[in-house]
Scaffold this active site. Sequence first.
Site, short mmCIF file in Angstrom:
data_model
loop_
_atom_site.label_atom_id
_atom_site.label_comp_id
_atom_site.label_asym_id
_atom_site.label_seq_id
_atom_site.Cartn_x
_atom_site.Cartn_y
_atom_site.Cartn_z
N ASP A 7 0.76 -1.28 0.12
CA ASP A 7 0.15 -0.39 -0.22
C ASP A 7 0.77 1.27 0.17
O ASP A 7 2.02 1.16 -0.04
CB ASP A 7 -1.29 -0.22 1.41
CG ASP A 7 -0.48 -0.12 2.35
OD1 ASP A 7 1.12 0.15 2.78
OD2 ASP A 7 -0.41 0.33 3.77
N HIS A 8 0.40 2.15 0.41
CA HIS A 8 0.96 3.41 0.29
C HIS A 8 2.08 3.81 1.16
O HIS A 8 3.06 4.31 0.69
CB HIS A 8 -0.04 4.58 0.33
CG HIS A 8 -1.12 4.75 1.23
ND1 HIS A 8 -2.22 4.18 1.25
CD2 HIS A 8 -0.90 5.63 2.91
CE1 HIS A 8 -3.20 4.04 2.17
NE2 HIS A 8 -1.46 5.43 2.71
N CYS A 64 3.20 -3.38 4.31
CA CYS A 64 2.29 -1.62 4.34
C CYS A 64 3.03 -0.91 5.53
O CYS A 64 4.34 -1.15 5.51
CB CYS A 64 0.97 -1.84 4.20
SG CYS A 64 0.83 -3.19 6.19
N GLY A 65 2.65 -0.41 6.23
CA GLY A 65 3.01 0.96 7.14
C GLY A 65 3.89 -0.11 8.33
O GLY A 65 4.92 -0.07 8.67
N THR A 66 3.16 -1.18 8.69
CA THR A 66 3.80 -1.86 9.73
C THR A 66 3.83 -3.13 9.44
O THR A 66 4.72 -4.11 9.63
CB THR A 66 2.77 -1.60 11.06
OG1 THR A 66 1.83 -2.27 11.15
CG2 THR A 66 2.90 -0.42 11.30
N GLY A 67 3.62 -3.83 8.41
CA GLY A 67 3.00 -5.21 7.68
C GLY A 67 1.84 -5.41 8.52
O GLY A 67 1.13 -6.90 8.20
N GLY A 69 -0.98 -4.57 8.75
CA GLY A 69 -2.19 -5.21 8.51
C GLY A 69 -2.86 -5.40 6.82
O GLY A 69 -3.55 -6.70 6.61
N HIS A 97 9.33 -24.11 10.07
CA HIS A 97 8.57 -24.48 11.10
C HIS A 97 7.06 -24.61 10.54
O HIS A 97 6.27 -24.97 10.74
CB HIS A 97 8.11 -23.59 12.34
CG HIS A 97 9.49 -23.81 13.55
ND1 HIS A 97 9.74 -23.03 14.37
CD2 HIS A 97 10.83 -25.10 13.11
CE1 HIS A 97 10.74 -23.65 15.03
NE2 HIS A 97 11.70 -24.36 14.05
N ASN A 98 6.29 -22.92 9.71
CA ASN A 98 5.79 -22.85 9.50
C ASN A 98 5.10 -23.22 8.11
O ASN A 98 3.78 -22.64 7.88
CB ASN A 98 5.05 -22.01 10.19
CG ASN A 98 5.04 -21.28 11.66
OD1 ASN A 98 5.59 -20.29 11.86
ND2 ASN A 98 4.65 -21.78 12.35
N ARG A 108 7.57 1.36 6.86
CA ARG A 108 7.32 2.66 8.29
C ARG A 108 8.10 1.73 9.46
O ARG A 108 9.12 2.79 10.66
CB ARG A 108 6.50 3.14 8.13
CG ARG A 108 5.37 4.11 7.68
CD ARG A 108 4.40 4.84 8.25
NE ARG A 108 3.83 4.93 6.59
CZ ARG A 108 2.56 4.94 6.60
NH1 ARG A 108 1.91 5.12 7.31
NH2 ARG A 108 2.50 5.75 5.44
N HIS A 133 5.49 -30.35 12.60
CA HIS A 133 5.20 -29.27 12.45
C HIS A 133 4.25 -29.48 10.80
O HIS A 133 3.58 -29.35 10.43
CB HIS A 133 6.43 -28.75 11.14
CG HIS A 133 7.28 -28.03 12.16
ND1 HIS A 133 7.32 -27.36 13.03
CD2 HIS A 133 8.42 -27.99 12.47
CE1 HIS A 133 8.70 -26.99 13.85
NE2 HIS A 133 9.41 -27.92 12.91
N ARG A 136 0.93 -30.00 13.07
CA ARG A 136 0.42 -28.62 13.13
C ARG A 136 0.24 -27.80 12.01
O ARG A 136 -1.13 -27.04 12.16
CB ARG A 136 1.29 -27.51 13.73
CG ARG A 136 2.29 -28.39 14.92
CD ARG A 136 3.03 -27.26 16.23
NE ARG A 136 3.58 -28.40 17.18
CZ ARG A 136 4.35 -29.00 17.34
NH1 ARG A 136 5.89 -27.60 16.73
NH2 ARG A 136 5.16 -29.33 17.99
#
Length: 145
Positions: A7-8, A64-67, A69, A97-98, A108, A133, A136
């Site tokens: 995103d922006h 995104c800004g923080t990841g 969202g 593992h995942n 940001r 794994h 799970r």
Amino acid sequence: MIAIACDHGGYELKKQIIEHLADLGVAYEDFGCGAGERVDYPIYAEKVARAVVAGECDRGILICGTGIGMSIAANKIPGIRAALCADCYSAEMTRLHNDANILCLGGRTLGGELAKRIVDTYLAASFSEAEHHIRRLDMIKELEK
């Protein structure tokens, strides 16, 4: 093939990551957004997630800004295991593992050099195939029903 979108708030970091992927010779498809666009991150998370689930791309990177969202939105798509990583250890473990198929980054919250190292670690790591794994991951698949 790596699907990538932002995103922006992640646009500047996405440019750096795309340049890095190109330097490494890693094929990618850019799903947007473009410069100067103010957009809603769920649209771009869905584009990348659907490309990964459909097998059009092997893995994805969302920024995104923080990841946060992007990771929330991408994980709504059945079959996606998106992981927000801010360090190399987490990027390695989420693959090992995942079997995470989408890496989420904060445009940001991370510097470009660290973000590139995280991407390198994520791309180099592979799922361990260990029985516990796999068990799970099967449990996660049941949650999607």
